[in-house]
Design a protein around this motif. Structure first.
Motif, short mmCIF file in Angstrom:
data_model
loop_
_atom_site.label_atom_id
_atom_site.label_comp_id
_atom_site.label_asym_id
_atom_site.label_seq_id
_atom_site.Cartn_x
_atom_site.Cartn_y
_atom_site.Cartn_z
N UNK A 1 38.77 135.45 49.88
CA UNK A 1 39.95 136.26 49.46
C UNK A 1 41.10 135.19 49.45
N UNK A 2 41.96 135.19 48.39
CA UNK A 2 43.22 134.47 48.24
C UNK A 2 44.48 135.39 48.55
N UNK A 3 45.27 135.29 49.32
CA UNK A 3 46.18 136.48 49.79
C UNK A 3 47.42 135.69 50.38
N UNK A 4 48.50 136.74 50.26
CA UNK A 4 49.76 136.68 51.17
C UNK A 4 49.98 137.63 52.17
N UNK A 5 49.36 138.82 51.86
CA UNK A 5 49.59 139.94 52.61
C UNK A 5 50.95 140.11 53.24
N UNK A 6 51.88 140.42 52.15
CA UNK A 6 53.43 140.20 52.68
C UNK A 6 54.12 141.61 52.16
N UNK A 7 53.59 142.61 52.89
CA UNK A 7 52.85 142.68 54.09
C UNK A 7 51.26 143.25 53.52
N UNK B 1 48.79 132.53 52.47
CA UNK B 1 50.09 131.63 52.72
C UNK B 1 50.42 131.81 54.35
N UNK B 2 51.21 130.77 54.52
CA UNK B 2 51.81 130.84 56.09
C UNK B 2 52.89 131.52 56.06
N UNK B 3 54.19 130.76 56.48
CA UNK B 3 55.43 131.71 56.74
C UNK B 3 56.31 131.70 55.58
N UNK C 1 60.36 131.73 49.15
CA UNK C 1 61.04 132.40 50.13
C UNK C 1 60.10 132.63 51.39
N UNK C 2 60.56 133.39 52.54
CA UNK C 2 59.92 133.41 53.74
C UNK C 2 59.10 134.81 53.60
N UNK C 3 57.97 134.71 54.18
CA UNK C 3 57.21 136.09 54.35
C UNK C 3 57.98 137.12 55.40
N UNK D 1 51.10 124.28 53.64
CA UNK D 1 52.34 124.95 53.35
C UNK D 1 52.99 124.20 52.18
N UNK D 2 52.38 122.85 51.88
CA UNK D 2 52.81 122.21 50.60
C UNK D 2 52.61 122.98 49.37
N UNK D 3 51.31 123.90 49.55
CA UNK D 3 50.84 124.53 48.31
C UNK D 3 51.46 125.77 48.30
N UNK D 4 51.44 126.52 49.67
CA UNK D 4 51.81 127.89 49.29
C UNK D 4 53.25 128.24 48.94
N UNK D 5 54.06 127.38 48.57
CA UNK D 5 55.33 127.73 48.16
C UNK D 5 55.63 127.32 46.64
N UNK D 6 54.59 127.01 45.91
CA UNK D 6 54.72 126.40 44.67
C UNK D 6 54.31 127.15 43.50
#
Length: 451
Positions: free
Chosen positions: A6-12, A38-40, A46-48, A72-77
């Protein structure tokens, strides 16, 4: 063992995420779940709202078995690049049977057709796109018309399945699977009740965006009381500050607890009681303005900052009264708010065009950063070690001592940026309890969790 991804951000992490995990297991007979998360910093720009280790733990406590970090290079794009980083991460494990994503469509059939068209496997998309662009249509409109033509749909049809956020991401996942010729199958689960940007809740389901808004509403009050707490060192304050603090936490959780699993609520509460207050883009506004003004003569070196946007960003960094006003003032028919957010955070995080030109071309992820796992997760990790060449990272400190880090420029570049972006995040997330930073860099202290 049947492993799903699964691909996710869980934010939250909310009830809709829990539903996806449970439904995926039930429908596909999945015994083990890997989440690429995704990381932070996240894809919307923006930030989680809470840090990656907390969100990874939320996932493990609610049905996931192993959580790995999307670089992180990918998670913010953009959706395309986010999907590339996520699929590359999961594909590099070499042990997944399938991946599952949520969509408004609820079926992969039509989404797969679109992915084939965009990948050049089927139809004459590029030719048709050129024709529509020659008619001076904006790119998104020309793209939609070209896709519909190749799907043999009426190009004037108002059906907006190509504009829905999760469908868009799903198509990008499918494109990447085609590009990699991956053995992973793709399945989708129809989103339950609400769109991910919806402000209206239905039953026990609410969008992550709506949940974040509710939490952020109370955030300013928590920050205010934190300031009052610091004043008690010097001034006498009549009111019971701790009672007020707990009251606001209770009101915050009351506003969202219906839509979150119990552990997600408890984790947010525990963090706040350690003065780790949820963050949003506004928390980084000062640093963003400093970064923009410091680089005002060369903003166009940053990824996605082009075609004169750099001049508008410089101007609005001076004129805008706050983060949301900055985004609003820069948003236009040519630039969506998400595009603006991503551009702004590319400047803050120092992501340059030349960086992404290099990162976009990689064929595999050289390492896998493990954030959390459980007993089943250890079984997945054994499979990865047996079948994959990717290096598993549990200890960042040890990683910087291995030969791959010193000899592989891409490995070093990506890993160092993961740590850098994380440190930038924690400067704000830990601002009310900086004693936590005295123990060392969070990525090195937290390492990964066996839960």
């Amino acid at each position: 063992m049947k492993i799903g991804g699964i691909i996710a951000e869980y934010n939250p992490f909310h009830n809709g995420h829990k539903y996806q995990i449970d439904k995926y297991k039930e429908d596909e007979g999945i015994s083990h779940i890997v989440v690429a998360m995704s990381g932070n910093f996240v894809q919307r720009g923006g930030p989680a709202i809470v840090d990656k280790f907390s969100r990874a733990e939320m996932a493990i406590r609610n049905g996931a078995d192993l959580v790995i970090e999307i670089p992180a290079y990918f998670s913010t794009q953009t959706a395309e690049l986010y999907a590339r980083g996520a699929i590359l991460s999961l594909d590099s494990l070499k042990c997944l049977d399938s991946i599952c994503f949520g969509s408004e469509e609820g079926s992969t059939k039509r989404l797969k057709e679109v992915a084939k068209i965009l990948s050049g496997v089927k139809g004459n998309y590029e030719k048709d796109l050129s024709i529509f662009l020659a008619e001076k249509l904006a790119f998104p409109i020309a793209r939609e018309k070209a896709i519909k033509k190749n799907l043999s749909l009426d190009i004037t049809d108002k059906n907006d399945f190509l504009k829905l956020s999760n469908n868009i991401l799903g198509i990008e996942y499918l494109k990447e699977l085609i590009r990699l010729d991956s053995s992973m199958e793709a399945v989708t689960i129809k989103r339950v009740a609400v769109d991910h940007r919806s402000t209206v809740a239905k039953g026990d389901f609410s969008s992550a965006s709506s949940i974040r808004s509710s939490i952020i509403y109370y955030k300013d009050y928590l920050e205010l009381i934190n300031k009052k707490k610091s004043l008690t060192k010097y001034l006498s304050v009549d009111e019971d500050i701790n009672d007020n603090y707990n009251h606001i936490i209770t009101d915050m959780i009351d506003s969202v607890e219906k839509y979150l699993p119990v552990f997600s609520c408890n984790k947010i509460i525990d963090n706040i009681k350690k003065d780790l207050i949820p963050v949003d883009g506004a928390d980084f506004y000062g640093e963003i303005c400093y970064s923009i003004l410091r680089e005002e003569n060369c903003l166009d070196k940053y990824f996605e900052v082009k075609n004169g946007l750099e001049y508008s960003i410089r101007k609005q960094a001076i004129l805008s009264s706050g983060f949301e006003e900055l985004i609003s003032n820069l948003t236009s028919k040519n630039y969506s708010s998400s595009k603006i957010r991503r551009s702004i955070f590319n400047i803050l995080l120092g992501i340059k065009k030349e960086d992404m030109d290099e990162i976009k071309e990689i064929k595999s992820i050289p390492y896998i950063r493990v954030l959390a796992f459980n007993k089943k997760g250890t079984e997945i990790l054994k499979e990865i070690k047996n079948k994959s060449n990717a290096i598993l990272i549990n200890s960042p400190a040890k990683t910087r001592k291995i030969k791959e880090y010193s000899e592989n420029p891409i490995f070093k570049k990506m890993f160092d940026f993961d740590i850098l972006s994380s440190n930038i995040y924690y400067q704000n997330y830990y601002k009310n309890n900086r004693e936590l930073l005295s123990k060392g860099e969070p990525d090195f202290i937290a390492q990964c969790s066996f839960l």
